[in-house]
Write a protein that holds these residues in place. Structure first.
Motif, PDB file in Angstrom:
ATOM      1  N   LYS A   1      14.875   9.605  -8.341  1.00 60.90           N
ATOM      2  CA  LYS A   1      15.043   9.678  -9.799  1.00 60.90           C
ATOM      3  C   LYS A   1      15.810   8.467 -10.288  1.00 60.90           C
ATOM      4  O   LYS A   1      16.729   7.996  -9.627  1.00 60.90           O
ATOM      5  CB  LYS A   1      15.800  10.969 -10.188  1.00 60.90           C
ATOM      6  CG  LYS A   1      15.978  11.166 -11.683  1.00 60.90           C
ATOM      7  CD  LYS A   1      16.759  12.440 -11.987  1.00 60.90           C
ATOM      8  CE  LYS A   1      16.945  12.626 -13.487  1.00 60.90           C
ATOM      9  NZ  LYS A   1      17.735  13.841 -13.803  1.00 60.90           N
ATOM     10  N   ILE A   2      15.403   7.971 -11.469  1.00 63.90           N
ATOM     11  CA  ILE A   2      16.108   6.870 -12.132  1.00 63.90           C
ATOM     12  C   ILE A   2      16.671   7.412 -13.443  1.00 63.90           C
ATOM     13  O   ILE A   2      15.921   7.931 -14.278  1.00 63.90           O
ATOM     14  CB  ILE A   2      15.177   5.676 -12.404  1.00 63.90           C
ATOM     15  CG1 ILE A   2      14.629   5.118 -11.096  1.00 63.90           C
ATOM     16  CG2 ILE A   2      15.912   4.594 -13.192  1.00 63.90           C
ATOM     17  CD1 ILE A   2      13.628   3.991 -11.279  1.00 63.90           C
ATOM     18  N   THR A   3      17.968   7.308 -13.621  1.00 61.23           N
ATOM     19  CA  THR A   3      18.613   7.808 -14.831  1.00 61.23           C
ATOM     20  C   THR A   3      19.095   6.645 -15.673  1.00 61.23           C
ATOM     21  O   THR A   3      19.946   5.853 -15.246  1.00 61.23           O
ATOM     22  CB  THR A   3      19.803   8.719 -14.481  1.00 61.23           C
ATOM     23  OG1 THR A   3      19.343   9.794 -13.661  1.00 61.23           O
ATOM     24  CG2 THR A   3      20.428   9.291 -15.743  1.00 61.23           C
ATOM     25  N   LEU A   4      18.544   6.544 -16.879  1.00 59.68           N
ATOM     26  CA  LEU A   4      18.945   5.497 -17.810  1.00 59.68           C
ATOM     27  C   LEU A   4      20.208   5.929 -18.552  1.00 59.68           C
ATOM     28  O   LEU A   4      20.522   7.118 -18.614  1.00 59.68           O
ATOM     29  CB  LEU A   4      17.824   5.230 -18.809  1.00 59.68           C
ATOM     30  CG  LEU A   4      16.535   4.637 -18.240  1.00 59.68           C
ATOM     31  CD1 LEU A   4      15.422   4.710 -19.267  1.00 59.68           C
ATOM     32  CD2 LEU A   4      16.757   3.192 -17.830  1.00 59.68           C
ATOM     33  N   PRO A   5      20.948   4.994 -19.149  1.00 53.85           N
ATOM     34  CA  PRO A   5      22.110   5.370 -19.952  1.00 53.85           C
ATOM     35  C   PRO A   5      21.702   6.303 -21.094  1.00 53.85           C
ATOM     36  O   PRO A   5      20.605   6.198 -21.637  1.00 53.85           O
ATOM     37  CB  PRO A   5      22.627   4.028 -20.492  1.00 53.85           C
ATOM     38  CG  PRO A   5      22.102   3.005 -19.541  1.00 53.85           C
ATOM     39  CD  PRO A   5      20.780   3.529 -19.075  1.00 53.85           C
ATOM     40  N   GLU A   6      22.581   7.219 -21.435  1.00 55.16           N
ATOM     41  CA  GLU A   6      22.307   8.161 -22.523  1.00 55.16           C
ATOM     42  C   GLU A   6      22.151   7.409 -23.840  1.00 55.16           C
ATOM     43  O   GLU A   6      22.914   6.488 -24.127  1.00 55.16           O
ATOM     44  CB  GLU A   6      23.456   9.170 -22.630  1.00 55.16           C
ATOM     45  CG  GLU A   6      23.199  10.315 -23.569  1.00 55.16           C
ATOM     46  CD  GLU A   6      24.337  11.317 -23.554  1.00 55.16           C
ATOM     47  OE1 GLU A   6      25.389  11.026 -24.174  1.00 55.16           O
ATOM     48  OE2 GLU A   6      24.182  12.383 -22.919  1.00 55.16           O
TER      49      GLU A   6
ATOM     50  N   ASP B   1       0.835  -1.198   0.000  1.00 51.79           N
ATOM     51  CA  ASP B   1       0.000   0.000   0.000  1.00 51.79           C
ATOM     52  C   ASP B   1       0.874   1.255   0.000  1.00 51.79           C
ATOM     53  O   ASP B   1       1.820   1.370   0.789  1.00 51.79           O
ATOM     54  CB  ASP B   1      -0.917   0.005   1.232  1.00 51.79           C
ATOM     55  CG  ASP B   1      -1.974  -1.079   1.156  1.00 51.79           C
ATOM     56  OD1 ASP B   1      -2.217  -1.587   0.045  1.00 51.79           O
ATOM     57  OD2 ASP B   1      -2.545  -1.429   2.215  1.00 51.79           O
ATOM     58  N   GLY B   2       0.554   2.175  -0.878  1.00 46.58           N
ATOM     59  CA  GLY B   2       1.293   3.427  -0.949  1.00 46.58           C
ATOM     60  C   GLY B   2       2.541   3.368  -1.811  1.00 46.58           C
ATOM     61  O   GLY B   2       3.180   4.392  -2.048  1.00 46.58           O
ATOM     62  N   ASP B   3       2.896   2.177  -2.270  1.00 44.56           N
ATOM     63  CA  ASP B   3       4.082   2.043  -3.124  1.00 44.56           C
ATOM     64  C   ASP B   3       3.673   2.093  -4.598  1.00 44.56           C
ATOM     65  O   ASP B   3       2.498   1.946  -4.941  1.00 44.56           O
ATOM     66  CB  ASP B   3       4.810   0.732  -2.819  1.00 44.56           C
ATOM     67  CG  ASP B   3       6.275   0.756  -3.249  1.00 44.56           C
ATOM     68  OD1 ASP B   3       6.720   1.813  -3.741  1.00 44.56           O
ATOM     69  OD2 ASP B   3       6.959  -0.283  -3.095  1.00 44.56           O
ATOM     70  N   GLU B   4       4.639   2.301  -5.495  1.00 49.41           N
ATOM     71  CA  GLU B   4       4.399   2.347  -6.929  1.00 49.41           C
ATOM     72  C   GLU B   4       5.678   1.997  -7.665  1.00 49.41           C
ATOM     73  O   GLU B   4       6.770   2.035  -7.085  1.00 49.41           O
ATOM     74  CB  GLU B   4       3.922   3.737  -7.350  1.00 49.41           C
ATOM     75  CG  GLU B   4       4.954   4.835  -7.139  1.00 49.41           C
ATOM     76  CD  GLU B   4       4.458   6.205  -7.592  1.00 49.41           C
ATOM     77  OE1 GLU B   4       3.250   6.344  -7.794  1.00 49.41           O
ATOM     78  OE2 GLU B   4       5.303   7.117  -7.726  1.00 49.41           O
ATOM     79  N   VAL B   5       5.557   1.653  -8.934  1.00 48.60           N
ATOM     80  CA  VAL B   5       6.727   1.389  -9.767  1.00 48.60           C
ATOM     81  C   VAL B   5       7.323   2.730 -10.189  1.00 48.60           C
ATOM     82  O   VAL B   5       6.656   3.546 -10.823  1.00 48.60           O
ATOM     83  CB  VAL B   5       6.363   0.551 -11.007  1.00 48.60           C
ATOM     84  CG1 VAL B   5       7.583   0.418 -11.931  1.00 48.60           C
ATOM     85  CG2 VAL B   5       5.869  -0.825 -10.584  1.00 48.60           C
ATOM     86  N   ALA B   6       8.575   2.959  -9.827  1.00 45.69           N
ATOM     87  CA  ALA B   6       9.249   4.211 -10.185  1.00 45.69           C
ATOM     88  C   ALA B   6       9.852   4.141 -11.573  1.00 45.69           C
ATOM     89  O   ALA B   6       9.998   5.163 -12.259  1.00 45.69           O
ATOM     90  CB  ALA B   6      10.342   4.534  -9.166  1.00 45.69           C
ATOM     91  N   GLY B   7      10.210   2.938 -12.022  1.00 45.03           N
ATOM     92  CA  GLY B   7      10.788   2.772 -13.345  1.00 45.03           C
ATOM     93  C   GLY B   7      11.018   1.310 -13.651  1.00 45.03           C
ATOM     94  O   GLY B   7      11.026   0.454 -12.767  1.00 45.03           O
ATOM     95  N   ALA B   8      11.190   0.999 -14.954  1.00 43.44           N
ATOM     96  CA  ALA B   8      11.484  -0.360 -15.396  1.00 43.44           C
ATOM     97  C   ALA B   8      12.490  -0.280 -16.536  1.00 43.44           C
ATOM     98  O   ALA B   8      12.551   0.720 -17.250  1.00 43.44           O
ATOM     99  CB  ALA B   8      10.204  -1.062 -15.841  1.00 43.44           C
ATOM    100  N   PHE B   9      13.263  -1.357 -16.710  1.00 39.69           N
ATOM    101  CA  PHE B   9      14.327  -1.320 -17.695  1.00 39.69           C
ATOM    102  C   PHE B   9      14.763  -2.743 -18.043  1.00 39.69           C
ATOM    103  O   PHE B   9      14.515  -3.687 -17.279  1.00 39.69           O
ATOM    104  CB  PHE B   9      15.520  -0.517 -17.156  1.00 39.69           C
ATOM    105  CG  PHE B   9      15.907  -0.865 -15.743  1.00 39.69           C
ATOM    106  CD1 PHE B   9      16.830  -1.851 -15.475  1.00 39.69           C
ATOM    107  CD2 PHE B   9      15.320  -0.195 -14.667  1.00 39.69           C
ATOM    108  CE1 PHE B   9      17.188  -2.174 -14.182  1.00 39.69           C
ATOM    109  CE2 PHE B   9      15.663  -0.511 -13.359  1.00 39.69           C
ATOM    110  CZ  PHE B   9      16.604  -1.501 -13.109  1.00 39.69           C
ATOM    111  N   PRO B  10      15.417  -2.931 -19.205  1.00 37.05           N
ATOM    112  CA  PRO B  10      15.926  -4.262 -19.554  1.00 37.05           C
ATOM    113  C   PRO B  10      16.995  -4.706 -18.567  1.00 37.05           C
ATOM    114  O   PRO B  10      17.734  -3.882 -18.008  1.00 37.05           O
ATOM    115  CB  PRO B  10      16.527  -4.046 -20.956  1.00 37.05           C
ATOM    116  CG  PRO B  10      15.942  -2.770 -21.454  1.00 37.05           C
ATOM    117  CD  PRO B  10      15.676  -1.934 -20.256  1.00 37.05           C
ATOM    118  N   GLY B  11      17.099  -6.008 -18.364  1.00 37.94           N
ATOM    119  CA  GLY B  11      18.078  -6.517 -17.417  1.00 37.94           C
ATOM    120  C   GLY B  11      19.508  -6.267 -17.840  1.00 37.94           C
ATOM    121  O   GLY B  11      20.417  -6.274 -17.007  1.00 37.94           O
ATOM    122  N   SER B  12      19.734  -6.045 -19.134  1.00 34.86           N
ATOM    123  CA  SER B  12      21.090  -5.802 -19.632  1.00 34.86           C
ATOM    124  C   SER B  12      21.566  -4.387 -19.349  1.00 34.86           C
ATOM    125  O   SER B  12      22.725  -4.059 -19.582  1.00 34.86           O
ATOM    126  CB  SER B  12      21.133  -6.050 -21.144  1.00 34.86           C
ATOM    127  OG  SER B  12      20.195  -5.209 -21.812  1.00 34.86           O
TER     128      SER B  12
END
Length: 367
Positions: free
Chosen positions: A343-348, A292-303
């Motif tokens: 914040k989640i920062t993906l590779p450029e 409760d109260g949580d959410e997905v902040a981000g998702a990404f490929p395992g690689s």
């Protein structure tokens, strides 16, 4: 003043007189030109008001054309059917281009783009670099589950910030971009293979796209329904429950790992095959179970390894190696005890190498 023993006032008077006369001559020329244009306008208005004068003018111009270009026909008239079907692509100059799509929803096209020097609005950053021929398209995927397809040739060229995508499509309230991909087979192998027949599983070797929502739902889908240019309202790739939105969409193969990170710092990784592959827009399946109260902040490929910034300060690198892959539907592993994900920062994004892709494609055909 020296030659004629004039004082300063007399000299100024002489110079001003000459300038006035020159200006007067220019004014006269402008008045004469204006009168000529007024006469021409009155003549044109008289012709347009009279059908007889209009047709007489048309006849006179046609006769002048006939007299000037009177010569034997150069083309050969034949009853052979030489008709050819033309499409919008027939009139496009085929050349390679790079399209930059930013997180704030700006888009621009250039021959090549250097992220270190290209102009973007303050605080904005690159979401995707899409390469391909001007006859191919860019597919824009949004948090509302819509896919918008625009031909690369129709993306405005710009050396500035670019153009807001809302000028090209009719976005809903709160709709924003989460991913972008090209249809050129050199960067999207799916479109270099035969299109699967209706009802097939679209499994290997086809790449798919996996979408994850803020509430922890996930689905896989193929890009084939979004291959062609769309209307301004786009096409749906997934459905959402009320109040939910897609936080990430990315390319996967069936055996790839996918990871979802929750706001409280729980990470779940599983294989892409755990997520159902849908033939049309749907809600998908539960990827990660949330407290409760949580959410997905981000998702990404395992690689991919991402940088996670915590609200309490500090950051850490997170990838599939951080936890052991499990089945979908669990709560995931706890990465830390206190602090939320800020914040989640993906590779450029990297610049697509179209020449290398073309060479690899030709080598594959030879093999």
């Amino acid at each position: 003043m020296k030659a004629f023993d004039l004082d300063e006032i007399q000299t100024d008077a002489i110079l001003e007189t000459r300038l006035y006369r020159l200006a007067k001559l220019e004014i006269q020329k402008i008045r004469e030109e204006l009168e000529e244009k007024r006469k021409a306008a009155r003549k044109i208005e008289a012709i347009l008001k009279s059908p007889e004068k209009l047709w007489a003018e048309i006849k006179s111009e046609l006769e002048a054309v006939e007299k000037e270009f009177a010569e034997p026909r150069r083309t050969r008239i034949s009853d052979e059917d030489v008709t050819e079907e033309f499409t919008a692509e027939s009139f496009i100059v085929k050349e390679d281009a790079i399209v930059l799509v930013t997180r704030d929803g700006w888009i621009k096209r250039q021959r090549t783009i250097n992220l270190a020097s290209t102009r973007m609005r303050e605080g904005d950053e690159a979401l995707a670099l899409v390469g391909g021929s001007t006859t191919e398209s860019v597919i824009l995927l949004t948090n509302k589950g819509s896919a918008y397809n625009v031909r690369i040739n129709d993306v405005p060229q710009s050396t500035g910030h670019g153009t807001p995508v809302q000028q090209l499509f009719k976005f809903k309230d709160g709709e924003r971009l989460v991913a972008a991909v090209g249809t050129d087979a050199r960067v999207m192998p799916e479109f270099g293979m035969p299109k699967p027949e209706l009802g097939e599983e679209y499994e290997e070797p086809y790449p798919h796209f996996l979408a994850v929502t803020r509430s922890g739902m996930a689905l896989r889908f193929t890009l084939w329904p979004h291959r062609e240019v769309s209307t301004t309202r786009g096409r749906m790739f997934g459905k959402l429950r009320e109040g939910d939105e897609f936080v990430a969409v990315f390319k996967v193969y069936a055996e790839d790992d996918v990871c979802a990170l929750t706001r409280s710092g729980r990470l779940l990784c599983c294989t892409a095959q755990e997520v159902s592959l849908l033939s049309g827009p749907g809600l998908g399946v539960v990827l990660v179970k949330l407290d409760d109260g949580d959410e997905v902040a981000g998702a990404f490929p395992g690689s991919v390894t991402v940088e996670v910034e915590k609200a309490t300060g500090g950051s850490m690198k997170v990838g599939s190696g951080a936890v052991k892959p499990t089945a979908r539907g669990g709560k995931g592993a706890e990465l830390w005890k206190r602090g939320a994900v800020k914040k989640i920062t993906l590779p450029e994004p990297t610049l697509p190498d179209l020449e290398a892709s073309e060479a690899a494609k030709k080598q594959s055909k030879k093999a």
